[in-house]
Design an enzyme around this catalytic site. Structure first.
Site, mmCIF file in Angstrom:
data_model
loop_
_atom_site.group_PDB
_atom_site.id
_atom_site.type_symbol
_atom_site.label_atom_id
_atom_site.label_comp_id
_atom_site.label_asym_id
_atom_site.label_seq_id
_atom_site.Cartn_x
_atom_site.Cartn_y
_atom_site.Cartn_z
ATOM 1 N N ASP A 187 11.308 -2.324 -3.618
ATOM 2 C CA ASP A 187 10.307 -1.348 -3.204
ATOM 3 C C ASP A 187 9.165 -2.063 -2.485
ATOM 4 O OD1 ASP A 187 9.486 1.691 -3.834
ATOM 5 O OD2 ASP A 187 7.684 0.443 -3.869
ATOM 6 N N ASN A 199 1.173 2.869 6.142
ATOM 7 C CA ASN A 199 1.275 4.057 6.992
ATOM 8 C C ASN A 199 -0.099 4.618 7.334
ATOM 9 O OD1 ASN A 199 4.042 4.332 7.453
ATOM 10 N ND2 ASN A 199 4.384 5.390 5.522
ATOM 11 N N ASP A 220 7.634 2.528 10.156
ATOM 12 C CA ASP A 220 9.066 2.534 10.476
ATOM 13 C C ASP A 220 9.543 1.139 10.868
ATOM 14 O OD1 ASP A 220 9.128 5.222 9.962
ATOM 15 O OD2 ASP A 220 9.181 5.845 12.067
ATOM 16 N N GLU A 246 10.335 4.000 0.949
ATOM 17 C CA GLU A 246 10.255 2.544 1.014
ATOM 18 C C GLU A 246 11.118 1.861 -0.038
ATOM 19 O OE1 GLU A 246 6.710 3.926 -1.533
ATOM 20 O OE2 GLU A 246 7.990 4.672 0.065
#
Length: 239
Positions: A96, A104, A113, A139
């Protein structure tokens, strides 16, 4: 076959009598049957290819190019069954990205991305053909390492953890350090993929809950209510 038919049935004694001959009727019928058979075979091949492509798309994450959760479950179940049948070790690694929402929010989803794609490439490059790499969503990623016990998988995870810190920051121009947490669980006798994933998630939670950027191992045996807490084996070096 045509020479045999001509020998048994005879052929027309003149070109203008060909269409009225038994040979012509049999020859043209055979040709029609063969053409229809070829068309059906081509149709079956096209349907097979379309089915394979549809299945592949349904099991593939479009962003990372890895297996999605459905592909992970389908192929993971098969890997677990094979490991059980052959009495081979198998370890699930759940990965993770730490503080991905912050990435973000600060840099935009396009940069997020890029981090996802970079991590997918890193995980794929570090695994073998018999291993499985998947993006479970957001993620979160998962690796199923065939023929590796938890100690071997822990060494692989530690290398990956260090590479994430060193390489993924480049995806956002080194403006923010990127790290990831790892939770590992080794397949226990009689265990299903869902149980293995649950123990790996518990180990990942332990890594997240104790500071992130760590590799945490679940006990080799199934945990009980009285014992079985994950064990941390590594963490980032303090600045």
């Amino acid at each position: 076959v045509k020479p045999l038919v001509a020998w048994r049935m005879g052929i027309a004694d003149a070109p203008q009598h060909y269409l009225a001959s038994h040979y012509a009727a049999i020859s043209q019928s055979m040709g029609s049957v063969i053409l229809i058979a070829l068309a059906l075979v081509l149709l079956l091949v096209m349907m097979r290819d379309m089915t394979i492509e549809m299945v592949a798309r349904s099991e593939t994450d479009p962003l990372s190019g890895l297996r999605n959760r459905r592909g992970f479950e389908v192929h993971g179940d098969a890997m677990v069954a094979t490991a059980m049948r052959r009495a081979r070790p198998l370890t699930l690694v759940t990965v993770d990205i730490d503080r991905f929402k912050t990435i973000n929010d600060r840099h935009g989803h396009a940069i997020g991305d890029q981090v996802i794609i970079a991590l997918a490439r890193l995980l794929s490059d570090a695994t073998g053909e018999k291993d499985l790499v998947a993006r479970l969503g957001g993620e979160e990623f998962a690796l199923i390492l065939a023929n590796q016990n938890i100690e071997q998988a822990a060494r692989t995870a530690e290398i990956l953890r260090q590479r994430v810190r060193a390489e993924l920051s480049a995806a956002i121009g080194h403006e923010q350090e990127v790290s990831a947490s790892f939770g590992l669980a080794q397949l226990a006798p009689g265990e299903a993929l869902s149980d293995l994933a649950r123990r790996s998630d518990l180990a990942l939670y332990e890594a997240k809950n104790t500071g992130r950027d760590k590799v945490s191992l679940a006990p080799v045996d199934k945990p009980s209510l009285a014992h079985g807490h994950p064990v941390l084996i590594s963490s980032r070096t303090a600045a």
